[in-house]
Write an enzyme that holds these catalytic residues in place. Structure first.
Site, PDB file in Angstrom:
ATOM      1  N   GLU A  23       0.800  -1.217   0.000  1.00  0.00           N
ATOM      2  CA  GLU A  23       0.000   0.000   0.000  1.00  0.00           C
ATOM      3  C   GLU A  23       0.835   1.271   0.000  1.00  0.00           C
ATOM      4  O   GLU A  23       0.451   2.295  -0.518  1.00  0.00           O
ATOM      5  CB  GLU A  23      -0.880   0.015   1.246  1.00  0.00           C
ATOM      6  N   ASP A  51      18.869  26.005 -27.571  1.00  0.00           N
ATOM      7  CA  ASP A  51      19.265  27.222 -28.277  1.00  0.00           C
ATOM      8  C   ASP A  51      20.727  27.498 -27.942  1.00  0.00           C
ATOM      9  O   ASP A  51      21.335  26.793 -27.150  1.00  0.00           O
ATOM     10  CB  ASP A  51      18.340  28.399 -27.983  1.00  0.00           C
ATOM     11  N   ASP A  75      13.391  30.970 -24.745  1.00  0.00           N
ATOM     12  CA  ASP A  75      13.316  32.090 -23.803  1.00  0.00           C
ATOM     13  C   ASP A  75      12.335  33.181 -24.213  1.00  0.00           C
ATOM     14  O   ASP A  75      11.888  33.953 -23.391  1.00  0.00           O
ATOM     15  CB  ASP A  75      14.713  32.691 -23.565  1.00  0.00           C
ATOM     16  N   ASP A  96      10.955  -3.300   7.798  1.00  0.00           N
ATOM     17  CA  ASP A  96      11.093  -3.206   6.331  1.00  0.00           C
ATOM     18  C   ASP A  96      11.112  -1.781   5.820  1.00  0.00           C
ATOM     19  O   ASP A  96      11.749  -1.452   4.843  1.00  0.00           O
ATOM     20  CB  ASP A  96       9.870  -3.847   5.655  1.00  0.00           C
TER      21      ASP A  96
HETATM   22  P1  ATP Z   1      19.480  31.832 -30.096  1.00  0.00           P
HETATM   23  O1  ATP Z   1      18.270  31.326 -30.793  1.00  0.00           O
HETATM   24  O2  ATP Z   1      20.498  30.800 -29.922  1.00  0.00           O
HETATM   25  O3  ATP Z   1      19.206  32.588 -28.843  1.00  0.00           O
HETATM   26  P2  ATP Z   1      19.941  34.302 -31.488  1.00  0.00           P
HETATM   27  O4  ATP Z   1      19.833  35.137 -30.272  1.00  0.00           O
HETATM   28  O5  ATP Z   1      21.055  34.641 -32.437  1.00  0.00           O
HETATM   29  O6  ATP Z   1      20.162  32.806 -31.169  1.00  0.00           O
HETATM   30  P3  ATP Z   1      17.644  35.584 -32.552  1.00  0.00           P
HETATM   31  O7  ATP Z   1      17.375  36.316 -31.318  1.00  0.00           O
HETATM   32  O8  ATP Z   1      16.519  35.031 -33.360  1.00  0.00           O
HETATM   33  O9  ATP Z   1      18.587  34.368 -32.280  1.00  0.00           O
HETATM   34  O10 ATP Z   1      18.496  36.551 -33.495  1.00  0.00           O
HETATM   35  C1  ATP Z   1      18.720  36.287 -34.859  1.00  0.00           C
HETATM   36  C2  ATP Z   1      19.686  37.316 -35.427  1.00  0.00           C
HETATM   37  O11 ATP Z   1      19.091  38.594 -35.395  1.00  0.00           O
HETATM   38  C3  ATP Z   1      20.977  37.450 -34.624  1.00  0.00           C
HETATM   39  O12 ATP Z   1      21.960  36.583 -35.088  1.00  0.00           O
HETATM   40  C4  ATP Z   1      21.367  38.895 -34.858  1.00  0.00           C
HETATM   41  O13 ATP Z   1      22.102  39.024 -36.060  1.00  0.00           O
HETATM   42  C5  ATP Z   1      20.029  39.574 -35.039  1.00  0.00           C
HETATM   43  N1  ATP Z   1      19.602  40.220 -33.792  1.00  0.00           N
HETATM   44  C6  ATP Z   1      19.364  39.640 -32.614  1.00  0.00           C
HETATM   45  N2  ATP Z   1      18.967  40.531 -31.695  1.00  0.00           N
HETATM   46  C7  ATP Z   1      18.934  41.707 -32.304  1.00  0.00           C
HETATM   47  C8  ATP Z   1      18.605  43.052 -31.902  1.00  0.00           C
HETATM   48  N3  ATP Z   1      18.219  43.336 -30.670  1.00  0.00           N
HETATM   49  N4  ATP Z   1      18.709  44.027 -32.825  1.00  0.00           N
HETATM   50  C9  ATP Z   1      19.078  43.741 -34.071  1.00  0.00           C
HETATM   51  N5  ATP Z   1      19.407  42.538 -34.512  1.00  0.00           N
HETATM   52  C10 ATP Z   1      19.348  41.525 -33.659  1.00  0.00           C
END
Ligand code: ATP
Length: 902
Positions: A289, A331, A635, A733
């Site tokens: 049980e 990621d 995220d 036990d």
């Molecule tokens: P992960 O998915 O591993 O977190 P990541 O952060 O590169 O990767 P995204 O956030 O989709 O993925 O970003 C994709 C691309 O966009 C980046 O590689 C960068 O070149 C561009 N990027 C990301 N953040 C910004 C921002 N705040 N302003 C302008 N360009 C950005």
């Protein structure tokens, strides 16, 4: 303060709402006012999930079959005027209920406390300062600051809203995000139309906003319908349910066996009353049980261990699933890398500019020449765009910086170049912003610059270069033709192969502020940032591989950057030959319709680059359809559906949005990939522990039934009396079983392939183990009993003591027989478990008390068997240990395990 009528807040201008709640939105509430309001309104909570009351748990102890069997046995003793035995059975009953009660109470409280760890926080303005507080502490009148990705934690009348949108599906069922603004709406507007309000439980999908809390806790709209929401009670995990089912099946089997023993005993001429009591004692012995509750306790304990190791899980089933996970879709930024970015290089037309850090300042160097950002137009423009088109803030001295680490790196380098935001952008008032969009992979901001408007743009290089028609060359603006564009993309690729994260910077001037930002741009250059790999990642990935778990990267970043980081991290089958698939190949992926070849290619890939959140969702589904158990990290707000869909959705505690955290099954408070592997190990250990104590308890119980059953069948005197069986079963036990449930796991647990989730707790080979261990104990006890009678020529009474001691000790040693096959005989996870030694010491004390405390030995009917009898019992008790150890070493489980490892 007048409480604002909550239904009217949306129909009044925000100033009136602020006035009636006696708050200045620019300052917020003062401490004394917060305390007063908190006392008046209570915590900002929906009615807490009904805490399981002590009485309910206590009452639960008296619902099981065991209690009724024991009560019946006690009644029988009193009926036959055996008062001492009747009282003893009642005591056993109380001890049994007490152990059950304490266990269940601890499990319940542990679970409740775990639910509380995962608290939601909110940014508020209080006393003129922006602070982050526990959402429970919000009071009406608080000024809440909202950002994309936040979960709204109270009902709020908006004062500012910029591009603000909310997902209100929790309240309205409408899944399309609703645009928000600050103007009052009609007094009879339905919830979905109250555009100047945001509501508790909804999520900010885009933009920023600020507002006044008008209602908290049960006063909110969500509170009004919370009886609907609270159905999300934590239900029993599949494992608990399976154990419960196993228990129920065994109850009937046991009762049948007990009836058989009673019948046989009576036919053999034993006293009817004694036989009934023996039968009941056996039934009590064999009914498992306590299994589900011990399982709950070890699961809860495992969850605490995980929480201490930075992985918060609020659901028992996830602990189980973790152990069965076959693939981790992770990621890159912040999980495999540190998310601690630093600018290392700039690429401008026909040259590269390197960055050298010197203390708190930086030096820019190109072709051996030191550049002055104040003089070099292109360098100046790159720094300027980086600072303008930026949502982060370094804060004043002493304040912690806030925002995206990549944007912070851009601000930091501008400041170090003594080109802080203010010097860079004198009077460049921001008049518009286009937030970063994962679909366009760009972001823009618009600034007034004299009579004109300056558009500052940054984004993924391919995306930005595509929309540029000119480039800023050494001698001014030049056309950007197809060949030059291809050349730029080549330079980007080369930099990415080095693992650098790249951002293109572009600009344009226009005479109006509302021009489309992403066309006719002038490319200024590329910023290269380095984001180092986390220290423990390579080791963790190797550990995952050893555990038969695939790790696949899914990132929004450039394919070459992703591949470079993946290979540094040791991803792929041999760490070098990585297969990379770009997201654009998968945009129309339908997980149900993928043909064989593409499916195989996808399932074999190590890296998915430039993937959109929707693609992540489809990939998770594809893996699941192919029989995988998927753990997935994420995220952003857009990751929430994929996190929910995965078998284990993992959100980041530091970097992740509240929305992602809510959708996930596990939150990593340190955002580290290594923590996922540690949690996975825990998941496996917990399952193994549960298996261990089930095998342990069942082999002990089987032996008790067999000893009595076989002795009766063979016409021997009864070797164990009812109270003795109860004593062994309900007192001694239990402790080793609990101790096994608390073990820290064996070293081979992460060298096995993942468990098949459909595999039962007790499969065929484990039933065989139970039978062999139970059989060995039976054999040893009956042999000792027979030898005591016929070799030592003891009376039946002392011979029963010999049988009792043999069985009691053999059961204690049996704990060592449930060690994992393949481990060392003396140094293994059971011998290293301090709880086991504690439990054995305690039980030896209890057995000694049963033998030598006169009143106890009288009640248990354990006369002194003499020294020879005790030596016989001690010697015989080691026989099952020897048989058990040989079985673990050479038995079928060992063979299964070795073949799985190879
Ligand atoms: P992960 O998915 O591993 O977190 P990541 O952060 O590169 O990767 P995204 O956030 O989709 O993925 O970003 C994709 C691309 O966009 C980046 O590689 C960068 O070149 C561009 N990027 C990301 N953040 C910004 C921002 N705040 N302003 C302008 N360009 C950005």
């Amino acid at each position: 303060m007048n409480d604002v009528n909550q239904t009217a807040a949306f129909a009044k201008p925000s100033e009136i709402v602020a006035h009636s709640l006696s708050v200045d939105p620019e300052y917020g509430l003062d401490d004394s006012e917060i305390i007063a309001r908190r006392n008046r309104h209570g915590p900002n909570q929906l009615r807490a999930h009904a805490k399981q009351s002590v009485f309910v748990i206590l009452a639960h102890q008296f619902k099981g079959v065991i209690v009724w069997l024991l009560a019946f046995a006690a009644g029988l003793s009193f009926y036959f005027h055996d008062v001492a035995e009747g009282v003893a059975i009642v005591i056993v009953l109380v001890i049994n209920a007490a152990i059950g009660f304490v266990t269940e109470l601890r499990a319940a409280r542990s679970m409740e406390a775990l639910l509380n760890i995962a608290t939601v926080t909110t940014r508020v303005r209080r006393g003129g300062k922006t602070v982050r507080i526990d959402a429970q502490d919000l009071v009406p009148g608080d000024i809440v600051l909202l950002d994309a990705g936040d979960v709204v934690t109270a009902d709020v009348r908006l004062v500012h809203a910029s591009n603000l949108q909310c997902d209100e599906s929790v309240l309205t069922g409408e899944s399309v995000p609703v645009a928000k603004q600050t103007d009052p709406v009609s007094p009879d507007a339905a919830i979905g139309d109250r555009a100047c309000m945001v509501f508790k439980g909804t999520a900010v999908t885009q933009g920023v906003g600020e507002g006044i809390v008008t209602a908290t806790g049960m006063e909110t709209e969500l509170g009004h319908i919370s009886h609907l929401v609270q159905t999300a009670e934590s239900s029993a995990s599949p494992l608990e349910k399976r154990l419960d089912r196993l228990g129920h099946r065994l109850v009937w089997l046991t009762l049948g066996l007990a009836a058989l023993v009673i019948g046989a005993g009576i036919l053999r001429g034993h006293e009817i009353a004694a036989m009934i009591q023996t039968g009941i004692a056996l039934a009590v012995a064999a009914v498992p049980e306590g299994l589900p509750v011990v399982a709950t306790l070890s699961l809860a304990r495992g969850m605490w261990r995980m929480a201490a190791r930075n992985a918060i899980i609020s659901n028992l089933s996830s602990v189980e699933t973790l152990g069965a996970t076959t693939v981790i879709l992770t990621d890159k930024t912040g999980t495999l890398t540190e998310n601690r970015m630093a600018v290392v290089q700039y690429l401008v037309a026909d040259t590269a500019i390197d960055l050298h850090k010197q203390g708190e300042t930086v030096q820019f160097e190109s072709d051996g020449n030191v550049l002055d950002p104040g003089q070099d137009a292109r360098l100046g423009a790159l720094l300027r765009i980086g600072a303008l088109c930026n949502g982060a803030s370094l804060g004043k001295a002493g304040e912690t910086p806030s925002g995206d680490p990549m944007e912070l790196a851009l601000l930091r380098v501008a400041r170090q170049a003594r080109q802080g935001r203010r010097t860079l952008v004198p009077g460049c008032e921001k008049v518009g912003e286009y937030a970063f969009d994962q679909a366009t992979k760009m972001m823009a901001s618009v600034h007034r610059d004299g009579e004109e408007f300056l558009y500052a743009i940054k984004g993924a290089p391919e995306a930005v270069i595509e929309v540029c028609s000119c480039v800023l060359g050494p001698d001014g603006i030049e056309d950007l033709d197809a060949a030059a564009r291809a050349d730029w993309l080549d330079r980007v690729r080369i930099a990415a192969t080095d693992g650098l994260r790249l951002l293109a910077m572009a600009m344009k001037r226009a005479d109006r502020a509302d021009a489309f930002p992403y066309e006719d741009l002038t490319l200024v250059g590329i910023v290269c940032l380095r984001d180092p790999l986390r220290g423990d990642v390579t080791e963790a990935i190797a550990a995952a591989r050893a555990a038969g778990v695939r790790v696949v990267m899914m990132t929004g970043d450039h394919a070459d950057t992703a591949a470079a980081i993946a290979s540094q991290a040791g991803l792929g089958t041999d760490g070098h030959h990585l297969t990379v698939i770009e997201g654009k190949e998968l945009t129309d992926l339908d997980p149900g319709e993928v043909d064989g070849l593409l499916r195989d290619r996808i399932l074999a890939a190590d890296v998915f680059a430039r993937v959109a959140p929707a693609t992540k969702l489809n990939l998770a589904a594809l893996y699941q359809n192919s029989g995988h158990i998927v753990a997935m990290t994420g995220d952003g707000v857009n990751d929430a559906p994929a996190l929910k869909k995965a078998d284990i959705g993992i959100a980041m505690g530091q970097r992740g949005t509240e929305v992602a955290r809510e959708a996930a099954h596990m939150v990593l408070t340190d955002d580290s990939f290594g923590t996922i592997i540690a949690a996975m190990r825990q998941g496996r250990v917990i399952f193994d522990n549960i298996r261990k104590f089930v095998i342990y308890l069942m082999s002990c119980n089987v032996s008790e039934v067999l000893i009595v059953g076989l002795a009766v069948g063979a016409g021997l005197p009864i070797p164990l009396l009812p109270l003795q069986i109860l004593f062994l079963n309900l007192v001694t036990d239990v402790f080793p079983a609990f101790a096994l449930g608390f073990g820290a796991g064996d070293e081979t647990v992460m060298h096995q392939p993942p468990r098949d989730p459909a595999e039962s707790v007790i499969d065929r080979s484990r039933w065989i183990t139970i039978a062999v261990l139970g059989g060995a104990i039976t054999l040893a006890t009956l042999a000792a009993f027979w030898l005591a009678l016929h070799w030592l020529m003891l009376d039946v009474g002392p011979s029963v003591t010999v049988a009792f001691v043999t069985l009691a000790l053999a059961q204690l040693w049996n704990a060592f027989n449930v060690r994992a096959p393949g481990g060392h005989i003396f140094v293994n996870e059971v011998t290293r478990n301090p709880w086991i030694w504690g439990a054995i010491t305690l039980c030896l004390g209890l057995i000694a008390a049963a033998l030598w405390v006169p009143s106890l030995s009288d009640i248990l009917k354990l006369p002194d068997p003499g020294l020879a009898g005790l030596w016989l019992a001690l010697g015989a008790s080691f026989v099952p240990l020897a048989i058990g150890q040989a079985f673990v070493r050479f038995g079928p489980e060992h063979r299964n395990k070795s073949s799985a490892q190879t």
